[in-house]
Design a protein around this motif. Structure first.
Motif, mmCIF file in Angstrom:
data_model
loop_
_atom_site.group_PDB
_atom_site.id
_atom_site.type_symbol
_atom_site.label_atom_id
_atom_site.label_comp_id
_atom_site.label_asym_id
_atom_site.label_seq_id
_atom_site.Cartn_x
_atom_site.Cartn_y
_atom_site.Cartn_z
ATOM 1 N N ALA A 99 0.950 -1.526 0.115
ATOM 2 C CA ALA A 99 0.571 -0.072 0.480
ATOM 3 C C ALA A 99 0.532 1.493 -0.131
ATOM 4 N N GLU A 100 1.652 1.162 1.031
ATOM 5 C CA GLU A 100 2.811 2.483 0.933
ATOM 6 C C GLU A 100 3.541 2.779 -0.486
ATOM 7 N N LEU A 101 3.895 1.697 -1.547
ATOM 8 C CA LEU A 101 4.587 2.163 -2.297
ATOM 9 C C LEU A 101 3.206 2.291 -3.388
ATOM 10 N N LEU A 102 2.622 2.163 -3.308
ATOM 11 C CA LEU A 102 1.398 2.450 -4.421
ATOM 12 C C LEU A 102 0.842 3.981 -3.745
ATOM 13 N N GLY A 103 0.647 4.052 -2.782
ATOM 14 C CA GLY A 103 0.371 5.194 -2.554
ATOM 15 C C GLY A 103 1.520 6.177 -3.297
ATOM 16 N N ALA A 104 2.973 5.756 -2.848
ATOM 17 C CA ALA A 104 3.291 7.008 -3.772
ATOM 18 C C ALA A 104 3.704 6.662 -5.458
ATOM 19 N N ARG A 105 3.067 5.602 -5.687
ATOM 20 C CA ARG A 105 4.335 5.867 -6.960
ATOM 21 C C ARG A 105 2.881 5.984 -8.393
ATOM 22 N N VAL B 232 7.833 -5.997 -6.053
ATOM 23 C CA VAL B 232 7.390 -6.847 -7.039
ATOM 24 C C VAL B 232 6.329 -6.256 -7.188
ATOM 25 N N LEU B 233 5.314 -6.122 -6.981
ATOM 26 C CA LEU B 233 3.820 -5.901 -7.111
ATOM 27 C C LEU B 233 3.923 -5.151 -7.337
ATOM 28 N N ALA B 234 4.159 -4.014 -7.039
ATOM 29 C CA ALA B 234 3.552 -2.147 -6.804
ATOM 30 C C ALA B 234 4.727 -2.031 -8.289
ATOM 31 N N GLY B 235 5.666 -2.745 -8.762
ATOM 32 C CA GLY B 235 5.829 -2.383 -10.167
ATOM 33 C C GLY B 235 5.035 -3.487 -11.278
ATOM 34 N N VAL B 236 4.170 -4.581 -10.801
ATOM 35 C CA VAL B 236 3.023 -5.060 -11.302
ATOM 36 C C VAL B 236 1.980 -4.581 -11.663
ATOM 37 N N PRO C 75 18.511 -3.490 -2.930
ATOM 38 C CA PRO C 75 17.927 -2.469 -3.300
ATOM 39 C C PRO C 75 16.357 -1.816 -3.980
ATOM 40 N N ARG C 76 16.195 -1.666 -3.142
ATOM 41 C CA ARG C 76 14.438 -0.974 -3.040
ATOM 42 C C ARG C 76 14.420 1.083 -3.262
ATOM 43 N N ARG C 77 12.410 0.602 -3.805
ATOM 44 C CA ARG C 77 12.437 2.319 -4.037
ATOM 45 C C ARG C 77 11.937 2.890 -2.935
#
Ligand SMILES: Cc1cc2nc3c(=O)[nH]c(=O)nc-3n(C[C@H](O)[C@H](O)[C@H](O)COP(=O)(O)OP(=O)(O)OC[C@H]3O[C@@H](n4cnc5c(N)ncnc54)[C@H](O)[C@@H]3O)c2cc1C
Length: 507
Positions: A18-24, A295-299, A492-494
């Motif tokens: 959720a954190e990654l999706l919120g940002a990207r 990975v899933l945030a990327g997908v 590495p992570r974004r």
């Protein structure tokens, strides 16, 4: 209408995604539904809560920035309607989705043992199956004033829990069906040495014994003996939480079966973390959950890359014992060359497996100085030095230690809490100037503690860099007294949402 992503489960995997999706994906409507009433927290830190070293609040994961993600705690999803593309909560609320993510984790396994569970299948009186913060509170409430505690299960978690309670002054007996403690990771020699070390810490392991019944105040064993206990804590493994997926007709094996893009048998539904089965494996570890979230945030944001597995290093979080299991650990690998070093009188054991010059596995018990170098070789895939003994003795370094200034900002420094170099720099710039303050701000070092040396080096680098902006951003010359983990740019992570502070934040 914006795209709707519903995430079921507010554990580390669901929270991070959720954190990654919120940002990207700012235009996306992201909702997380979590059955637990707490904010998301890091389960890995629970033994420290039991030991009284951390508060419950200290395990909480960062809150999502206002407006980016909707989180509903205390909400359990009861069913999925794949035709209508919606989920129904236990209270009957229906939520439509365009993409659904199952991050439902795992539940404690309660062995089929007479008296262990009540009629509803819940732990019986005097029994706690440890998985959640609520379970930690139950343990706390039931701790006998001066009584006896037994733990069922002598794997990593059972030993950590037992040791946490001996830190509080209790003596704990651990009943374990396997031949010796941590038999899934260790061979007999290392297992025996580990049990010896634990014994000195008031954790007595009764291995090779099968528990047959819980009577309310004692655990009966198959050899006719019994272990008296006022409290029994069950740490006998976990079962992936797959019921939602199964009821919805998704393909389920041991976990919810997903492909390398974490897609279930329904392309609109993904799964990750402890509930997912990828390539026939369910992980049960935190590092794959963090990586699968990436990975899933990327997908889900149109930058797909496949999940190819996670290199795992398990450090036993037991005060007074230094044990790391790297990669395959002691498992035989065809064609691998192995080196074994043991000194029973000092409780030390090391086993290194090298295949085609690369470290594929190691067990290091009582070798804190070599964990960092061996771990770094494993992570980077660099060639192991020919002098394997020196490597195990901590005398041969795996090349020069990486310069903290040269590390990419997204390098994961703390694997337990998924803290990057940039997270540390951000906390430092917000006023956390000492290692302890960095630990408090980011939670780095509060899990297995294996990143302590790296955090110290970064803290020194930040101080030098801040005090002398033009100084070489390299190492300061002061070596950590015990380099438990050298900086390793392996993960590495974004970043999701950090204020840019350009001078100290690396790309
Ligand atoms: C005490 C302890 C110590 C650990 N230590 C380590 C360690 O040192 N290193 C390591 O690698 N791993 C460790 N682990 C394992 C690690 O915590 C897990 O791998 C990690 O938590 C997996 O994250 P997850 O989000 O996939 O699942 P979980 O953390 O299990 O979270 C899943 C969440 O989904 C919720 N949920 C389930 N079903 C529903 C539903 N129908 N509706 C709504 N919500 C639902 C659950 O309530 C839960 O909150 C430890 C685990 C425990 C219990």
């Amino acid at each position: 209408m914006s795209r709707r992503i519903v995430i079921v489960g507010n554990g580390p995997a669901g929270h991070r995604l959720a954190e990654l999706l919120g940002a990207r994906a700012p235009g996306t409507d992201v909702t997380v539904l979590g059955a637990e009433c707490e904010p998301a927290y890091n389960r890995v830190l629970l033994p420290s809560v039991l030991a009284g070293r951390l508060t419950a609040e200290a395990t909480y994961l960062a809150q999502h920035p206002e407006g980016r993600v909707r989180v509903r705690t205390g909400v359990s999803v009861a069913s999925i309607d794949r035709q209508q593309r919606n989920v129904r909560t236990g209270e009957g609320v229906v939520l439509p989705y365009d993409h659904l993510v199952l991050a439902t984790g795992a539940a404690c396994f309660l062995p089929p043992l007479r008296g262990l569970a009540d009629e509803e299948g819940q732990p019986a009186k005097g029994v706690v199956a440890l998985r959640t913060l609520a379970d930690c509170r139950l343990v706390e409430d039931r701790l006998p004033v001066r009584g006896r505690i037994a733990v069922l299960g002598g794997g990593v978690l059972g030993l950590e829990v037992a040791r946490a309670l001996t830190e509080r002054g209790y003596g704990v007996e651990v009943v374990h069906g396997g031949a010796h403690a941590m038999d899934r990771q260790l061979g007999p020699a290392a297992g025996a040495l580990l049990e010896g070390a634990l014994d000195g810490l008031r954790v007595r392991v009764l291995a090779g014994r099968t528990a047959t019944a819980w009577t309310g105040d004692r655990l009966a064993l198959d050899d006719g003996s019994s272990v008296p206990a006022d409290l029994l804590i069950v740490c006998a493994g976990v079962v992936p939480e797959t019921s939602l997926a199964r009821d919805a007709g998704l393909r389920v094996g041991r976990g919810v079966v997903v492909d390398e893009y974490l897609r279930t048998s329904d392309p609109r539904i993904h799964a990750l973390g402890d509930c997912a089965e990828v390539g026939g494996e369910v992980s049960g570890l935190i590092a794959p959950a963090w990586e699968q979230a990436e990975v899933l945030a990327g997908v889900l944001t149109g930058e797909p890359r496949p999940y190819t597995g996670t290199r795992t290093i398990t450090r036993l979080k037991v005060r007074g014992v230094d044990l790391a299991v790297i990669g395959v650990g002691e498992r035989e690998v065809a064609g691998a060359e192995t080196v074994v070093l043991t000194d029973p009188s000092r409780g030390q054991y090391a086993r290194l497996s090298v295949l085609d010059s690369q470290v594929v596995g190691a067990v290091l018990l009582g070798f804190p100085d070599s964990v960092a170098a061996v771990g770094q070789l494993f992570d980077s895939g660099a060639a192991a030095p020919n002098d394997r003994l020196s490597l195990l003795m901590g005398r041969a370094v795996a090349g020069p230690a990486p310069d903290p200034g040269a590390l990419p900002g997204q390098t994961v420094i703390c694997r337990c809490s998924n803290v990057t170099k940039n997270d540390l720099a951000t906390a430092w710039l917000r006023g956390a100037r000492e290692e302890a303050e960095l630990a408090q701000a980011t939670r780095a070092t509060t899990g297995c503690g294996g990143c302590r040396g790296s955090v110290r080096e970064i803290c020194q680098w930040l101080r030098t860099k801040h005090d002398q902006p033009d100084a070489d951003a390299g190492r300061t010359g002061e070596e950590p007294d015990r380099p438990v983990d050298r900086l390793s740019p392996s993960h590495p992570r974004r970043d999701a949402h950090h204020d840019p502070v350009p001078e100290l934040l690396a790309p």
